[in-house]
Motif scaffolding. Structure first.
Motif, mmCIF file in Angstrom:
data_model
loop_
_atom_site.group_PDB
_atom_site.id
_atom_site.type_symbol
_atom_site.label_atom_id
_atom_site.label_comp_id
_atom_site.label_asym_id
_atom_site.label_seq_id
_atom_site.Cartn_x
_atom_site.Cartn_y
_atom_site.Cartn_z
ATOM 1 N N THR A 159 38.273 39.436 29.279
ATOM 2 C CA THR A 159 36.865 39.109 29.468
ATOM 3 C C THR A 159 35.994 40.045 28.652
ATOM 4 O OG1 THR A 159 37.331 38.303 31.690
ATOM 5 C CG2 THR A 159 35.040 38.853 31.190
ATOM 6 N N MET A 160 36.340 41.341 28.666
ATOM 7 C CA MET A 160 35.545 42.312 27.923
ATOM 8 C C MET A 160 35.621 42.028 26.422
ATOM 9 S SD MET A 160 35.762 46.446 27.838
ATOM 10 C CE MET A 160 37.225 46.528 26.849
ATOM 11 N N LEU A 195 51.592 45.386 42.368
ATOM 12 C CA LEU A 195 51.539 45.730 40.946
ATOM 13 C C LEU A 195 51.245 44.522 40.067
ATOM 14 C CD1 LEU A 195 51.855 48.114 39.050
ATOM 15 C CD2 LEU A 195 54.267 47.543 38.851
ATOM 16 N N GLN A 196 51.819 43.365 40.393
ATOM 17 C CA GLN A 196 51.601 42.171 39.579
ATOM 18 C C GLN A 196 50.146 41.718 39.660
ATOM 19 O OE1 GLN A 196 54.258 38.963 40.418
ATOM 20 N NE2 GLN A 196 53.662 37.834 38.594
ATOM 21 N N THR A 202 47.614 41.705 36.519
ATOM 22 C CA THR A 202 46.930 40.461 36.154
ATOM 23 C C THR A 202 45.422 40.653 36.138
ATOM 24 O OG1 THR A 202 48.729 39.191 37.123
ATOM 25 C CG2 THR A 202 46.671 38.016 36.740
ATOM 26 N N ASP A 203 44.888 41.339 37.150
ATOM 27 C CA ASP A 203 43.447 41.591 37.204
ATOM 28 C C ASP A 203 42.985 42.437 36.016
ATOM 29 O OD1 ASP A 203 43.327 40.153 39.536
ATOM 30 O OD2 ASP A 203 43.183 41.915 40.852
ATOM 31 N N LYS A 204 43.726 43.487 35.705
ATOM 32 C CA LYS A 204 43.345 44.359 34.582
ATOM 33 C C LYS A 204 43.432 43.600 33.262
ATOM 34 C CE LYS A 204 42.353 47.895 36.953
ATOM 35 N NZ LYS A 204 40.955 48.254 37.112
ATOM 36 N N TRP A 205 44.457 42.758 33.097
ATOM 37 C CA TRP A 205 44.594 41.955 31.882
ATOM 38 C C TRP A 205 43.401 41.015 31.735
ATOM 39 C CZ3 TRP A 205 47.227 42.095 27.568
ATOM 40 C CH2 TRP A 205 47.301 40.962 26.772
#
Length: 177
Positions: free
Chosen positions: A83-84, A70-71, A75-78
């Motif tokens: 970036t977007m 989950l972490q 972190t990847d989604k954040w």
């Protein structure tokens, strides 16, 4: 142990796992809970129960199909979101400041040269109009600021004139009833 027990891999057909087999067992893959996940699930249930339920569901999905913990996922989604928002992607160019200028740089050509020329000219004209509006806004803000300073100066001078006109032992301009 009898012959049948030895052939089956242990007593009563039960298989004994060694240390490396236990750690790599298919049913254990991805099912370990990290402290972050435990805390996130508990806080999720405390704050809003569907969040805790979603975390629990993700852990069951992860244990069955694999995937990041989950972490790492959070972190990847954040980072993807940052970036977007920081790049000149469609979201940033549509909703960010100066949207028209950025959107005009990154939209694709239509395939019609005459339309593309007209569009480029119109966008340049609109950019010039925006520049003029920004300049007018800046000039108006300076004008309003000058008026406020003049009004403040006038009020201060009136106060000083009234103060000088008071008798030396006066009560500060406030008359008791």
């Amino acid at each position: 142990m009898g012959t049948a027990d030895n052939a089956m891999g242990g007593s009563y057909g039960a298989r004994e796992f060694g240390p490396s087999e236990w750690a790599g067992a298919r049913w254990r893959r991805g099912s370990r809970w990290t402290p972050f996940e435990v805390i996130a699930m508990i806080l999720g249930f405390v704050v809003f129960w569907p969040i805790g339920l979603a975390i629990l569901g993700y852990k069951f999905w992860q244990s069955r199909y694999g995937g990041p913990d989950l972490q790492t996922l959070a972190t990847d989604k954040w980072q993807d979101a940052r970036t977007m928002m920081n790049s000149n992607s469609s979201w940033a160019s549509t909703w960010g400041c100066g949207a028209m200028r950025r959107a005009s740089r990154f939209t694709s050509a239509s395939g019609n040269a005459a339309f593309d020329e007209w569009r480029t000219a119109e966008l340049a004209r609109l950019d010039e109009e925006r520049r003029k509006l920004d300049e007018a806004q800046r000039e108006f803000a300076e004008y309003v600021d000058a008026i406020r300073r003049a009004k403040d100066r006038e009020e201060f001078e009136r106060f000083m004139a009234e103060r000088r006109a008071r008798p030396a032992g006066g009560s500060g301009g406030v008359q008791p009833n």
